[in-house]
Design a protein around this motif. Structure first.
Motif, PDB file in Angstrom:
ATOM      1  N   ILE A 108       0.841  -1.204   0.000  1.00  0.00           N
ATOM      2  CA  ILE A 108       0.000   0.000   0.000  1.00  0.00           C
ATOM      3  C   ILE A 108       0.872   1.249   0.000  1.00  0.00           C
ATOM      4  CG2 ILE A 108      -1.659   1.345   1.369  1.00  0.00           C
ATOM      5  CD1 ILE A 108      -2.800  -1.428   2.292  1.00  0.00           C
ATOM      6  N   LEU A 109       1.908   1.259   0.832  1.00  0.00           N
ATOM      7  CA  LEU A 109       2.809   2.409   0.892  1.00  0.00           C
ATOM      8  C   LEU A 109       3.541   2.600  -0.440  1.00  0.00           C
ATOM      9  CD1 LEU A 109       4.235   1.996   4.496  1.00  0.00           C
ATOM     10  CD2 LEU A 109       2.345   3.436   3.733  1.00  0.00           C
ATOM     11  N   ASP A 110       3.954   1.504  -1.081  1.00  0.00           N
ATOM     12  CA  ASP A 110       4.579   1.598  -2.409  1.00  0.00           C
ATOM     13  C   ASP A 110       3.622   2.222  -3.419  1.00  0.00           C
ATOM     14  OD1 ASP A 110       6.973   0.543  -1.552  1.00  0.00           O
ATOM     15  OD2 ASP A 110       6.550  -1.493  -2.292  1.00  0.00           O
ATOM     16  N   GLY A 111       2.342   1.857  -3.322  1.00  0.00           N
ATOM     17  CA  GLY A 111       1.339   2.448  -4.208  1.00  0.00           C
ATOM     18  C   GLY A 111       1.216   3.939  -3.988  1.00  0.00           C
ATOM     19  N   PHE A 112       1.229   4.381  -2.736  1.00  0.00           N
ATOM     20  CA  PHE A 112       1.162   5.812  -2.442  1.00  0.00           C
ATOM     21  C   PHE A 112       2.406   6.533  -2.954  1.00  0.00           C
ATOM     22  CE2 PHE A 112      -2.491   4.978   0.142  1.00  0.00           C
ATOM     23  CZ  PHE A 112      -3.167   6.189   0.162  1.00  0.00           C
ATOM     24  N   ARG A 113       3.579   5.906  -2.810  1.00  0.00           N
ATOM     25  CA  ARG A 113       4.800   6.521  -3.346  1.00  0.00           C
ATOM     26  C   ARG A 113       4.678   6.691  -4.864  1.00  0.00           C
ATOM     27  NH1 ARG A 113       7.251   2.709   0.085  1.00  0.00           N
ATOM     28  NH2 ARG A 113       8.001   3.667   1.983  1.00  0.00           N
ATOM     29  N   GLY A 114       4.126   5.673  -5.518  1.00  0.00           N
ATOM     30  CA  GLY A 114       3.949   5.734  -6.975  1.00  0.00           C
ATOM     31  C   GLY A 114       2.981   6.815  -7.405  1.00  0.00           C
ATOM     32  N   MET A 115       2.075   7.219  -6.522  1.00  0.00           N
ATOM     33  CA  MET A 115       1.116   8.281  -6.829  1.00  0.00           C
ATOM     34  C   MET A 115       1.630   9.648  -6.412  1.00  0.00           C
ATOM     35  SD  MET A 115      -2.599   6.587  -5.975  1.00  0.00           S
ATOM     36  CE  MET A 115      -2.199   6.047  -4.319  1.00  0.00           C
ATOM     37  N   GLY A 116       2.896   9.707  -5.980  1.00  0.00           N
ATOM     38  CA  GLY A 116       3.482  10.998  -5.659  1.00  0.00           C
ATOM     39  C   GLY A 116       3.389  11.418  -4.211  1.00  0.00           C
ATOM     40  N   TYR A 117       3.170  10.469  -3.298  1.00  0.00           N
ATOM     41  CA  TYR A 117       3.120  10.807  -1.875  1.00  0.00           C
ATOM     42  C   TYR A 117       4.448  11.420  -1.472  1.00  0.00           C
ATOM     43  CZ  TYR A 117       2.589  10.246   3.181  1.00  0.00           C
ATOM     44  OH  TYR A 117       2.504  10.472   4.529  1.00  0.00           O
ATOM     45  N   ALA A 118       4.393  12.608  -0.901  1.00  0.00           N
ATOM     46  CA  ALA A 118       5.614  13.356  -0.601  1.00  0.00           C
ATOM     47  C   ALA A 118       6.001  13.299   0.867  1.00  0.00           C
ATOM     48  CB  ALA A 118       5.442  14.811  -1.029  1.00  0.00           C
ATOM     49  N   GLY A 119       5.187  12.739   1.699  1.00  0.00           N
ATOM     50  CA  GLY A 119       5.470  12.736   3.134  1.00  0.00           C
ATOM     51  C   GLY A 119       6.366  11.593   3.551  1.00  0.00           C
ATOM     52  N   ASP A 120       6.868  11.688   4.757  1.00  0.00           N
ATOM     53  CA  ASP A 120       7.627  10.601   5.348  1.00  0.00           C
ATOM     54  C   ASP A 120       6.653   9.667   6.044  1.00  0.00           C
ATOM     55  OD1 ASP A 120      10.122  11.591   4.598  1.00  0.00           O
ATOM     56  OD2 ASP A 120      10.194  12.931   6.334  1.00  0.00           O
ATOM     57  N   PHE A 121       6.968   8.404   6.047  1.00  0.00           N
ATOM     58  CA  PHE A 121       6.126   7.444   6.740  1.00  0.00           C
ATOM     59  C   PHE A 121       6.578   7.356   8.188  1.00  0.00           C
ATOM     60  CE2 PHE A 121       5.918   5.890   2.325  1.00  0.00           C
ATOM     61  CZ  PHE A 121       4.563   6.038   2.135  1.00  0.00           C
ATOM     62  N   SER A 122       5.628   7.350   9.088  1.00  0.00           N
ATOM     63  CA  SER A 122       5.955   7.263  10.515  1.00  0.00           C
ATOM     64  C   SER A 122       6.422   5.841  10.814  1.00  0.00           C
ATOM     65  CB  SER A 122       4.714   7.601  11.336  1.00  0.00           C
ATOM     66  OG  SER A 122       3.764   6.557  11.225  1.00  0.00           O
ATOM     67  N   PRO A 123       6.981   5.624  11.987  1.00  0.00           N
ATOM     68  CA  PRO A 123       7.390   4.262  12.352  1.00  0.00           C
ATOM     69  C   PRO A 123       6.228   3.261  12.287  1.00  0.00           C
ATOM     70  CG  PRO A 123       8.303   5.835  13.917  1.00  0.00           C
ATOM     71  CD  PRO A 123       7.364   6.601  13.014  1.00  0.00           C
ATOM     72  N   LYS A 124       5.006   3.753  12.478  1.00  0.00           N
ATOM     73  CA  LYS A 124       3.831   2.880  12.383  1.00  0.00           C
ATOM     74  C   LYS A 124       3.378   2.696  10.935  1.00  0.00           C
ATOM     75  CE  LYS A 124       1.895   4.098  16.859  1.00  0.00           C
ATOM     76  NZ  LYS A 124       0.722   4.671  17.536  1.00  0.00           N
ATOM     77  N   LYS A 125       4.120   3.296   9.990  1.00  0.00           N
ATOM     78  CA  LYS A 125       3.798   3.229   8.556  1.00  0.00           C
ATOM     79  C   LYS A 125       2.423   3.825   8.270  1.00  0.00           C
ATOM     80  CE  LYS A 125       6.816  -0.616   7.555  1.00  0.00           C
ATOM     81  NZ  LYS A 125       6.992  -1.910   6.977  1.00  0.00           N
TER      82      LYS A 125
END
Length: 135
Positions: A108-125
């Motif tokens: 899911i996080l990889d999908g958000f990165r692919g859509m241009g997510y610019a934030g950092d992921f917290s330790p809880k992802k």
């Protein structure tokens, strides 16, 4: 704001949509939905009567049907059997039981990165709203 979409809000679910009549701003989304696995299911208008749904659930029981878990019931003296495979076939989802039902948090996080997510992921992802693009 989208206006003039006719939708019976008393039903709240199980409504088809005519993808040819979406507002101009949503034409690209309509094209994508039509070409996706759910295109047929979204556009096909099937009338289902409330009394039939009620009768189905009043008589429903879990069963093994052709080596698959499912639900069987009787509606208007007719036996109804519902399984995952039958739903896939009737709705023409073009998938199979080997397809993933859910994605891992990393996928899911990889999908958000692919859509241009610019934030950092917290330790809880967790995904933070501030990292999402306006689109």
């Amino acid at each position: 704001m989208v206006k003039n979409l006719e939708w019976d809000k008393t039903l709240k679910h199980n409504q088809s949509i005519n993808l040819d009549e979406v507002p101009k701003d949503f034409e690209d989304v309509a094209r994508w939905v039509r070409s996706s696995r759910i295109g047929y299911a979204v556009e096909t208008d099937v009338k289902v009567y409330k009394i039939h749904i009620q009768e189905f659930w009043e008589n429903a029981k879990p069963e093994t049907i052709n080596n698959n878990r499912g639900i069987s019931s009787t509606v208007r003296n007719k036996r109804i059997e519902v399984t995952e495979d039958r739903i896939r076939t009737v709705l023409k989802l073009l998938d199979n039981d080997q397809d993933p039902i859910s994605l891992s948090k990393d996928d899911i996080l990889d999908g958000f990165r692919g859509m241009g997510y610019a934030g950092d992921f917290s330790p809880k992802k967790e995904i933070k709203r501030g990292g999402l693009t306006r689109d």
